[in-house]
Design a protein around this motif. Structure first.
Motif, mmCIF file in Angstrom:
data_model
loop_
_atom_site.group_PDB
_atom_site.id
_atom_site.type_symbol
_atom_site.label_atom_id
_atom_site.label_comp_id
_atom_site.label_asym_id
_atom_site.label_seq_id
_atom_site.Cartn_x
_atom_site.Cartn_y
_atom_site.Cartn_z
ATOM 1 N N GLU A 72 0.831 -1.205 0.000
ATOM 2 C CA GLU A 72 0.000 0.000 0.000
ATOM 3 C C GLU A 72 0.868 1.259 0.000
ATOM 4 O OE1 GLU A 72 -3.468 2.422 0.098
ATOM 5 O OE2 GLU A 72 -3.054 0.390 -0.589
ATOM 6 N N ALA A 73 1.941 1.249 0.773
ATOM 7 C CA ALA A 73 2.854 2.398 0.790
ATOM 8 C C ALA A 73 3.483 2.601 -0.583
ATOM 9 C CB ALA A 73 3.927 2.211 1.856
ATOM 10 N N GLU A 74 3.901 1.516 -1.222
ATOM 11 C CA GLU A 74 4.490 1.615 -2.560
ATOM 12 C C GLU A 74 3.475 2.172 -3.556
ATOM 13 O OE1 GLU A 74 6.098 -2.206 -3.616
ATOM 14 O OE2 GLU A 74 7.536 -2.158 -1.965
ATOM 15 N N ARG A 75 2.223 1.700 -3.462
ATOM 16 C CA ARG A 75 1.176 2.182 -4.361
ATOM 17 C C ARG A 75 0.950 3.685 -4.173
ATOM 18 N NH1 ARG A 75 -3.610 3.861 -4.178
ATOM 19 N NH2 ARG A 75 -3.970 3.376 -1.997
ATOM 20 N N LYS A 76 0.880 4.105 -2.917
ATOM 21 C CA LYS A 76 0.676 5.533 -2.629
ATOM 22 C C LYS A 76 1.854 6.372 -3.132
ATOM 23 C CE LYS A 76 -2.272 5.117 1.468
ATOM 24 N NZ LYS A 76 -2.330 5.347 2.931
ATOM 25 N N MET A 77 3.072 5.865 -2.946
ATOM 26 C CA MET A 77 4.245 6.596 -3.415
ATOM 27 C C MET A 77 4.253 6.703 -4.932
ATOM 28 S SD MET A 77 7.368 5.410 -0.959
ATOM 29 C CE MET A 77 7.454 5.949 0.734
ATOM 30 N N GLU A 78 3.918 5.609 -5.606
ATOM 31 C CA GLU A 78 3.862 5.642 -7.070
ATOM 32 C C GLU A 78 2.813 6.643 -7.547
ATOM 33 O OE1 GLU A 78 3.358 1.626 -8.489
ATOM 34 O OE2 GLU A 78 5.437 1.103 -8.008
ATOM 35 N N GLU A 79 1.652 6.673 -6.884
ATOM 36 C CA GLU A 79 0.606 7.630 -7.243
ATOM 37 C C GLU A 79 1.110 9.068 -7.059
ATOM 38 O OE1 GLU A 79 -2.953 6.900 -4.999
ATOM 39 O OE2 GLU A 79 -3.409 5.057 -6.095
ATOM 40 N N ALA A 80 1.782 9.311 -5.934
ATOM 41 C CA ALA A 80 2.295 10.655 -5.666
ATOM 42 C C ALA A 80 3.322 11.063 -6.716
ATOM 43 C CB ALA A 80 2.902 10.716 -4.260
ATOM 44 N N VAL A 81 4.181 10.129 -7.103
ATOM 45 C CA VAL A 81 5.211 10.409 -8.101
ATOM 46 C C VAL A 81 4.561 10.741 -9.446
ATOM 47 C CG1 VAL A 81 7.056 9.324 -9.463
ATOM 48 C CG2 VAL A 81 7.056 9.115 -6.969
ATOM 49 N N VAL A 82 3.594 9.930 -9.859
ATOM 50 C CA VAL A 82 2.911 10.168 -11.131
ATOM 51 C C VAL A 82 2.157 11.505 -11.091
ATOM 52 C CG1 VAL A 82 1.060 9.333 -12.647
ATOM 53 C CG2 VAL A 82 2.773 7.737 -11.767
ATOM 54 N N GLU A 83 1.463 11.764 -9.986
ATOM 55 C CA GLU A 83 0.751 13.036 -9.844
ATOM 56 C C GLU A 83 1.721 14.208 -9.858
ATOM 57 O OE1 GLU A 83 -1.795 12.924 -6.398
ATOM 58 O OE2 GLU A 83 -2.931 11.213 -7.195
ATOM 59 N N GLY A 84 2.949 13.967 -9.392
ATOM 60 C CA GLY A 84 3.971 15.003 -9.395
ATOM 61 C C GLY A 84 4.579 15.247 -10.766
#
Length: 172
Positions: free
Chosen positions: A65-77
Motif C-alpha cells: 500500500e505504501a508503494e502504491r501511494k508513493m507511485e501515485e504521488a510520483v505520477v501526480e507530481g
C-alpha cells in the motif's frame, strides 16, 4: 524459484522499511550502543520463527500500500515511476547509475514531492512498528532476527520454509 526470490526480496524490503524507525530510535539516544551479536538459528525459538513469518505476512500489504501511494504521488507530481527509480538510484550511487543525468526541473519536482513521500513513509513505518509489536516483538528483536537471517543460512531457511508453507496454505 520465484517464491524464493520473492521471499528474499521481502526480507530485504522489510528490513529496509523498518530501518527508518530504528534510525529514529538511535538518533534519540545520546550514546550509540554496540550492535549486539546477531542471533543464529539456535538463538531463535520455533515460536519466534512462527511470529516472524506472521509478521512478514502482515507487513506485506502495508508495504504494498505504501508503494502504491508513493507511485501515485510520483505520477501526480509529473514523473514516470521508472524515471523516478532511475533518479533515486543515481542519487544513492552516482557511480553505478550509468550516467543518468538529473535535470534541474526533475530535482525541483523531487524536492516538491519529498514531503508527501516522507509522510507516506512515516505512516507506513508507524504501521509496521505497531504490527511488529502486535506480533510479540520489540522492533530491536525483530530487526536482529531479520539481520541474523541474512547472515545465518539455517535461520534464513527456517523462516523461508515456514513462509512457503504459509503461502501455499493461503493459495489452497
Amino acid at each position: 524459484m520465484t517464491l524464493l526470490r520473492n521471499v528474499t526480496l521481502l526480507l530485504a524490503v522489510t528490513l529496509f522499511t523498518t530501518a527508518g524507525a530504528f534510525a529514529q530510535v538511535q538518533q534519540n539516544q545520546q550514546q550509540m550502543p554496540q550492535m549486539p551479536d546477531l542471533p543464529t538459528s539456535a538463538d531463535v525459538t520455533d515460536e519466534e520463527i512462527d511470529n516472524v513469518v506472521q509478521t512478514i505476512m502482515d507487513l506485506t500489504p502495508i508495504q504494498q500500500e505504501a508503494e502504491r501511494k508513493m507511485e501515485e504521488a510520483v505520477v501526480e507530481g509529473g514523473i514516470e515511476v521508472e524515471r523516478f527509480r532511475q533518479i533515486v538510484a543515481t542519487m544513492q550511487n552516482p557511480q553505478m547509475a550509468g550516467g543518468s543525468d538529473i535535470t534541474d526541473e526533475e530535482m525541483q519536482t523531487l524536492q516538491s514531492l519529498q514531503p508527501a513521500l516522507m509522510q507516506i513513509q512515516t505512516e507506513a513505518q508507524q504501521e509496521i512498528v505497531a504490527k511488529i509489536e502486535e506480533n510479540g516483538f520489540t522492533t530491536q528483536r525483530y530487526q536482529s532476527i531479520m539481520m541474523g537471517a541474512q547472515q545465518d543460512p539455517e535461520l534464513r531457511n527456517r523462516i523461508e520454509t515456514l513462509l512457503e508453507e504459509e503461502e501455499s496454505e493461503e493459495t489452497q
